[in-house]
Design a protein around this motif. Sequence first.
Motif, PDB file in Angstrom:
ATOM      1  N   CYS A 181      -7.258  -1.596   1.920  1.00 15.55           N
ATOM      2  CA  CYS A 181      -8.210  -1.946   0.870  1.00 15.55           C
ATOM      3  C   CYS A 181      -9.567  -1.328   1.165  1.00 15.55           C
ATOM      4  CB  CYS A 181      -8.362  -3.468   0.760  1.00 15.55           C
ATOM      5  SG  CYS A 181      -6.827  -4.340   0.367  1.00 15.55           S
ATOM      6  N   GLU A 182     -10.205  -0.810   0.126  1.00 17.17           N
ATOM      7  CA  GLU A 182     -11.534  -0.229   0.260  1.00 17.17           C
ATOM      8  C   GLU A 182     -12.382  -0.607  -0.948  1.00 17.17           C
ATOM      9  OE1 GLU A 182     -13.431   1.481   2.360  1.00 17.17           O
ATOM     10  OE2 GLU A 182     -11.916   1.437   3.950  1.00 17.17           O
ATOM     11  N   LYS A 183     -13.645  -0.913  -0.693  1.00 14.73           N
ATOM     12  CA  LYS A 183     -14.581  -1.185  -1.777  1.00 14.73           C
ATOM     13  C   LYS A 183     -15.111   0.130  -2.343  1.00 14.73           C
ATOM     14  CE  LYS A 183     -16.109  -5.738  -0.194  1.00 14.73           C
ATOM     15  NZ  LYS A 183     -17.264  -6.565   0.241  1.00 14.73           N
ATOM     16  N   THR A 184     -15.162   0.222  -3.664  1.00 10.00           N
ATOM     17  CA  THR A 184     -15.682   1.397  -4.347  1.00 10.00           C
ATOM     18  C   THR A 184     -16.621   0.931  -5.457  1.00 10.00           C
ATOM     19  OG1 THR A 184     -13.915   1.474  -6.009  1.00 10.00           O
ATOM     20  CG2 THR A 184     -13.506   2.616  -3.933  1.00 10.00           C
ATOM     21  N   LYS A 185     -17.283   1.892  -6.097  1.00  9.77           N
ATOM     22  CA  LYS A 185     -18.118   1.585  -7.253  1.00  9.77           C
ATOM     23  C   LYS A 185     -17.614   2.377  -8.446  1.00  9.77           C
ATOM     24  CE  LYS A 185     -22.424   0.166  -5.034  1.00  9.77           C
ATOM     25  NZ  LYS A 185     -23.897   0.395  -4.917  1.00  9.77           N
ATOM     26  N   THR A 189      -6.328   2.300 -15.127  1.00 10.86           N
ATOM     27  CA  THR A 189      -7.709   2.030 -14.729  1.00 10.86           C
ATOM     28  C   THR A 189      -8.084   2.762 -13.447  1.00 10.86           C
ATOM     29  OG1 THR A 189      -7.156   0.059 -13.423  1.00 10.86           O
ATOM     30  CG2 THR A 189      -7.575  -0.256 -15.785  1.00 10.86           C
ATOM     31  N   ILE A 190      -7.086   3.259 -12.719  1.00 11.34           N
ATOM     32  CA  ILE A 190      -7.331   3.973 -11.464  1.00 11.34           C
ATOM     33  C   ILE A 190      -7.044   5.467 -11.623  1.00 11.34           C
ATOM     34  CG2 ILE A 190      -6.642   4.174  -9.042  1.00 11.34           C
ATOM     35  CD1 ILE A 190      -6.103   1.154  -9.088  1.00 11.34           C
ATOM     36  N   LEU A 191      -5.844   5.802 -12.089  1.00  8.08           N
ATOM     37  CA  LEU A 191      -5.519   7.174 -12.483  1.00  8.08           C
ATOM     38  C   LEU A 191      -5.258   7.138 -13.980  1.00  8.08           C
ATOM     39  CD1 LEU A 191      -3.068   8.583  -9.751  1.00  8.08           C
ATOM     40  CD2 LEU A 191      -5.525   8.887  -9.943  1.00  8.08           C
ATOM     41  N   ASN A 192      -6.126   7.735 -14.756  1.00  8.82           N
ATOM     42  CA  ASN A 192      -6.038   7.610 -16.210  1.00  8.82           C
ATOM     43  C   ASN A 192      -5.270   8.778 -16.820  1.00  8.82           C
ATOM     44  OD1 ASN A 192      -6.386   6.726 -18.810  1.00  8.82           O
ATOM     45  ND2 ASN A 192      -8.455   7.558 -19.011  1.00  8.82           N
ATOM     46  N   GLY A 193      -3.981   8.557 -17.057  1.00  6.73           N
ATOM     47  CA  GLY A 193      -3.156   9.585 -17.658  1.00  6.73           C
ATOM     48  C   GLY A 193      -2.739  10.663 -16.677  1.00  6.73           C
ATOM     49  N   HIS A 194      -2.075  11.684 -17.208  1.00  4.31           N
ATOM     50  CA  HIS A 194      -1.501  12.714 -16.346  1.00  4.31           C
ATOM     51  C   HIS A 194      -2.561  13.491 -15.573  1.00  4.31           C
ATOM     52  CE1 HIS A 194       1.545  15.467 -14.925  1.00  4.31           C
ATOM     53  NE2 HIS A 194       0.861  16.496 -15.395  1.00  4.31           N
ATOM     54  N   THR A 223     -14.018   6.347  -8.477  1.00  4.83           N
ATOM     55  CA  THR A 223     -13.507   5.220  -7.701  1.00  4.83           C
ATOM     56  C   THR A 223     -12.264   5.611  -6.922  1.00  4.83           C
ATOM     57  OG1 THR A 223     -12.353   4.506  -9.725  1.00  4.83           O
ATOM     58  CG2 THR A 223     -14.432   3.405  -9.197  1.00  4.83           C
ATOM     59  N   PHE A 224     -11.367   6.356  -7.567  1.00  6.12           N
ATOM     60  CA  PHE A 224     -10.142   6.768  -6.880  1.00  6.12           C
ATOM     61  C   PHE A 224     -10.449   7.777  -5.786  1.00  6.12           C
ATOM     62  CE2 PHE A 224      -6.579   9.801  -6.498  1.00  6.12           C
ATOM     63  CZ  PHE A 224      -5.664   8.941  -5.896  1.00  6.12           C
ATOM     64  N   GLN A 225     -11.340   8.732  -6.049  1.00  2.00           N
ATOM     65  CA  GLN A 225     -11.676   9.719  -5.026  1.00  2.00           C
ATOM     66  C   GLN A 225     -12.289   9.053  -3.794  1.00  2.00           C
ATOM     67  OE1 GLN A 225     -13.548  13.511  -5.983  1.00  2.00           O
ATOM     68  NE2 GLN A 225     -13.038  13.222  -8.128  1.00  2.00           N
ATOM     69  N   THR A 226     -13.150   8.064  -4.026  1.00  3.43           N
ATOM     70  CA  THR A 226     -13.755   7.340  -2.898  1.00  3.43           C
ATOM     71  C   THR A 226     -12.677   6.673  -2.061  1.00  3.43           C
ATOM     72  OG1 THR A 226     -15.798   6.941  -4.120  1.00  3.43           O
ATOM     73  CG2 THR A 226     -15.352   5.499  -2.241  1.00  3.43           C
ATOM     74  N   TRP A 227     -11.734   5.999  -2.733  1.00  2.00           N
ATOM     75  CA  TRP A 227     -10.640   5.326  -2.014  1.00  2.00           C
ATOM     76  C   TRP A 227      -9.787   6.356  -1.275  1.00  2.00           C
ATOM     77  CZ3 TRP A 227      -5.417   5.833  -1.944  1.00  2.00           C
ATOM     78  CH2 TRP A 227      -4.700   4.839  -1.261  1.00  2.00           C
ATOM     79  N   LEU A 228      -9.471   7.485  -1.938  1.00  2.00           N
ATOM     80  CA  LEU A 228      -8.589   8.485  -1.337  1.00  2.00           C
ATOM     81  C   LEU A 228      -9.232   9.112  -0.101  1.00  2.00           C
ATOM     82  CD1 LEU A 228      -5.868   9.935  -1.675  1.00  2.00           C
ATOM     83  CD2 LEU A 228      -7.061  11.699  -2.982  1.00  2.00           C
ATOM     84  N   ILE A 229     -10.524   9.412  -0.169  1.00  2.89           N
ATOM     85  CA  ILE A 229     -11.219   9.971   0.996  1.00  2.89           C
ATOM     86  C   ILE A 229     -11.155   8.994   2.165  1.00  2.89           C
ATOM     87  CG2 ILE A 229     -13.503  10.594   1.899  1.00  2.89           C
ATOM     88  CD1 ILE A 229     -14.082  11.857  -0.850  1.00  2.89           C
ATOM     89  N   LYS A 230     -11.341   7.702   1.892  1.00  9.84           N
ATOM     90  CA  LYS A 230     -11.269   6.687   2.943  1.00  9.84           C
ATOM     91  C   LYS A 230      -9.862   6.602   3.533  1.00  9.84           C
ATOM     92  CE  LYS A 230     -15.533   5.216   2.862  1.00  9.84           C
ATOM     93  NZ  LYS A 230     -16.444   5.423   4.027  1.00  9.84           N
ATOM     94  N   PHE A 231      -8.840   6.743   2.693  1.00  8.57           N
ATOM     95  CA  PHE A 231      -7.462   6.700   3.189  1.00  8.57           C
ATOM     96  C   PHE A 231      -7.177   7.914   4.070  1.00  8.57           C
ATOM     97  CE2 PHE A 231      -2.930   7.494   3.154  1.00  8.57           C
ATOM     98  CZ  PHE A 231      -2.400   6.228   3.363  1.00  8.57           C
ATOM     99  N   ILE A 232      -7.628   9.091   3.651  1.00  8.10           N
ATOM    100  CA  ILE A 232      -7.432  10.299   4.459  1.00  8.10           C
ATOM    101  C   ILE A 232      -8.123  10.143   5.808  1.00  8.10           C
ATOM    102  CG2 ILE A 232      -7.950  12.767   4.626  1.00  8.10           C
ATOM    103  CD1 ILE A 232      -7.715  12.874   1.545  1.00  8.10           C
ATOM    104  N   GLU A 233      -9.364   9.642   5.800  1.00  5.79           N
ATOM    105  CA  GLU A 233     -10.104   9.463   7.047  1.00  5.79           C
ATOM    106  C   GLU A 233      -9.425   8.440   7.951  1.00  5.79           C
ATOM    107  OE1 GLU A 233     -14.738  10.483   6.119  1.00  5.79           O
ATOM    108  OE2 GLU A 233     -14.045   8.494   5.541  1.00  5.79           O
TER     109      GLU A 233
END
Length: 337
Positions: A269-273, A305-310, A317-327
Motif C-alpha cells: 500500500c502507498e499513499k498518493t495524491k 479509477t486507477i487505470l482508465n481504459g486501454h 496516482t498510478f505512476q506514483t504507486w508504480l514508482i514506489k513498487f519498483i523501488e
Amino acid sequence: MDRCQWTDVLLEIGGGATATGSAHRSKFVVFYVHGWKHNSAPADSDLQNFTALVAKLTDAKKNSGQDVVGVFIGWPGASSPVPGLKNLTFWDRKNAADRAIAVSNVTKLLGAAANIKRRRSDPKDFITAIGHSFGARILFSSVAPVLLHNQSMAHPGGHGVYDAFYGAANLTILLNPAFEASRFSAFNSNRRIQEQYNRAQEPTLLTISTSNDYPTRFAFSAGQLLTGRWSERERTTLGNYGDYVTHTLRKTASAPQQLADARWFDQFCEKTKNERGNEETLCLTRTAQEAQPGNPFLVARTDGTILNGHNGIWKDTFQTWLIKFIEATELAQRQQK
C-alpha cells in the motif's frame, strides 16, 4: 533496427566513454515497449509520457547514486493516420507485434543489457522492463522463455523450495497486456502446493489490467473467436481470465489487515495524491484464491479509477504507486543478495 541506436543504448547502460553518465555510477535502467496506436515519432504521446516518467524516476533517484537510463522501444504500432480508422487496425497491429516478436530483437537487447549488468557486478544496478498493450505482448514473449528456464534451473528436484531466480530484467511490468491467457499457462502451473517459493524470492513479473479496457475484454475475444480460437484461455486476455488472477489493486481508505504468511508484495500500500490534490491509498492485495505465498508472478486486476481504459496508464496516482513498487522491489532484491 538501427545499429547506432543499439550501440548508444548499450554504452549508456554500461557507462562507456561516450555515455552521459559516469562509468563508476550505478545504473537504474527502464525499458518501455509501447502499444497499439503508438510509434516512436517525436510527437507520440506515449514517448512524451515515458519521457515524463523517466524524469520522475530521475528525481526519485537523485540521492541514490544511480544514473537513470530510459530506453523507449519503438515498433509500428500505429498504421493509419486517420483517427477514425485507427480502431480498425487492432488485428493488423497484432500481426505486426507478432512479427516484432519473431525477429527477437527485444530478447537480444534485454539479454545484452543483462550481460552488461552481470559484467559490471554492481549490486545497485537494476533493470525494469515495462510493456503496454501489444507492447506487453512483445515484451512478455521476449522474457518468458528466459524466466521459465531460470525457474526450472532453480527447481528443488522434487517437492521442496525453489532457489531464488529472476529473468533478464529484475522486474518486468505488463500493463493492459493484449495476449491470450493460454500464453501464461506455463507460469500458472507453478502454483502447485507441493512446491514453495523461497522466502528470498522477490517479484519478477507484475501484470496489471483494468476492468474498463474494452479492446482486450471484447475486441480481442471477438477476433479470437473469428479465427477459430474457441477455448476460454485462448480467447481471453490474461488480465480478464479470472483463474490466473493473483492480486487486486484498488483504492482504500486505509491499509487492510495484514494477511497471514504474506510477503510485502502480497499487500503493498502507498499513499498518493489524485489530480485534485486529495490523498488516496492504493493497495495491491493478494486474493483469497491465491494459495501460493510468495508467488513472484503477480497478475493483478484494477478498475477505471486507477487505470482508465486501454490507454489510460499514465495517471499521476498510478505512476506514483508504480514508482514506489519498483523501488521496493529493487531494495528487496538487493537485500537478498
